[in-house]
Scaffold this motif. Structure first.
Motif, PDB file in Angstrom:
ATOM      1  N   ARG A  92       0.844  -1.188   0.000  1.00 45.11           N
ATOM      2  CA  ARG A  92       0.000   0.000   0.000  1.00 45.11           C
ATOM      3  C   ARG A  92       0.881   1.241   0.000  1.00 45.11           C
ATOM      4  NH1 ARG A  92      -2.687  -3.288   4.065  1.00 45.11           N
ATOM      5  NH2 ARG A  92      -4.486  -4.230   3.068  1.00 45.11           N
ATOM      6  N   PRO A  94       2.052   4.807   0.995  1.00 44.42           N
ATOM      7  CA  PRO A  94       1.835   5.572   2.226  1.00 44.42           C
ATOM      8  C   PRO A  94       0.988   6.813   1.942  1.00 44.42           C
ATOM      9  CG  PRO A  94       4.083   5.850   1.444  1.00 44.42           C
ATOM     10  CD  PRO A  94       3.443   4.812   0.575  1.00 44.42           C
ATOM     11  N   ALA A  95       0.272   7.221   2.963  1.00 45.55           N
ATOM     12  CA  ALA A  95      -0.570   8.408   2.802  1.00 45.55           C
ATOM     13  C   ALA A  95       0.318   9.630   2.562  1.00 45.55           C
ATOM     14  CB  ALA A  95      -1.407   8.620   4.059  1.00 45.55           C
ATOM     15  N   PRO A  96      -0.091  10.500   1.656  1.00 49.33           N
ATOM     16  CA  PRO A  96       0.734  11.677   1.393  1.00 49.33           C
ATOM     17  C   PRO A  96       0.788  12.587   2.628  1.00 49.33           C
ATOM     18  CG  PRO A  96      -1.359  11.828   0.223  1.00 49.33           C
ATOM     19  CD  PRO A  96      -1.292  10.470   0.838  1.00 49.33           C
ATOM     20  N   ASP A  98       1.404  16.307   4.017  1.00 47.80           N
ATOM     21  CA  ASP A  98       1.414  17.688   3.573  1.00 47.80           C
ATOM     22  C   ASP A  98       2.453  18.495   4.352  1.00 47.80           C
ATOM     23  OD1 ASP A  98       0.030  17.504   5.942  1.00 47.80           O
ATOM     24  OD2 ASP A  98      -1.389  19.099   5.437  1.00 47.80           O
TER      25      ASP A  98
END
Length: 157
Positions: A92, A94-96, A98
């Protein structure tokens, strides 16, 4: 073992049982082979030329049979894992992250983070507690990490 993972009690019992059966089989074959060599009794027809090699060939054949059976078990286990647990293998992304959360994590302002990202050289000084105490970039200004309003004109190469 170098790497340990938690296993269910059923998997651990199966592993222990198969390992015990393997060791029991090994000791049985080993002692039977040693005893037959000591007694000089073989359960096969005698061929004068092959007599010295027959115990070794029989033992090697038994080992090859056990190895083939283990390989078959391994392939079946791999197919089972691939079929039923394919969702666990999926990589998966990784979540971005910010810039605001990165700046908050390092206790910087967004302007300081942008300046660090835009600079080619950044020197970061840390306080004794590990927090960022002071930043120097290759830009024409230097600023403190804890007070983003204080700018000092310094040329750092």
């Amino acid at each position: 073992m170098i790497i340990t993972t938690q296993r269910s009690s059923i998997a651990q019992a199966i592993d222990a049982t198969l390992t015990a059966l393997g060791w029991i089989g090994f000791f049985y074959l080993f002692t039977k082979g040693v005893a037959s060599i000591i007694d000089g009794t073989y359960d096969s027809p005698r061929i004068a030329i092959l007599d010295p090699f027959l115990p070794t060939a029989t033992t090697l054949a038994a080992y090859l049979l056990v190895a083939a059976f283990n390989a078959l078990l391994l392939v079946l286990w791999a197919r089972y894992r691939k079929l039923f647990f394919k969702d666990l293998r999926r990589v998966r992304a990784p979540a971005p992250i910010d810039d605001a959360s990165v700046a908050q994590h390092f206790r910087l302002s967004c302007n300081q983070l942008r300046e660090i990202q835009d600079s080619r050289v950044t020197v970061i000084y840390h306080a004794p507690d590990g927090a960022i105490a002071h930043l120097e970039t290759d830009q024409l200004r230097m600023q403190r990490a804890d007070d983003d309003k204080a700018y000092v004109a310094v040329k750092v190469a």
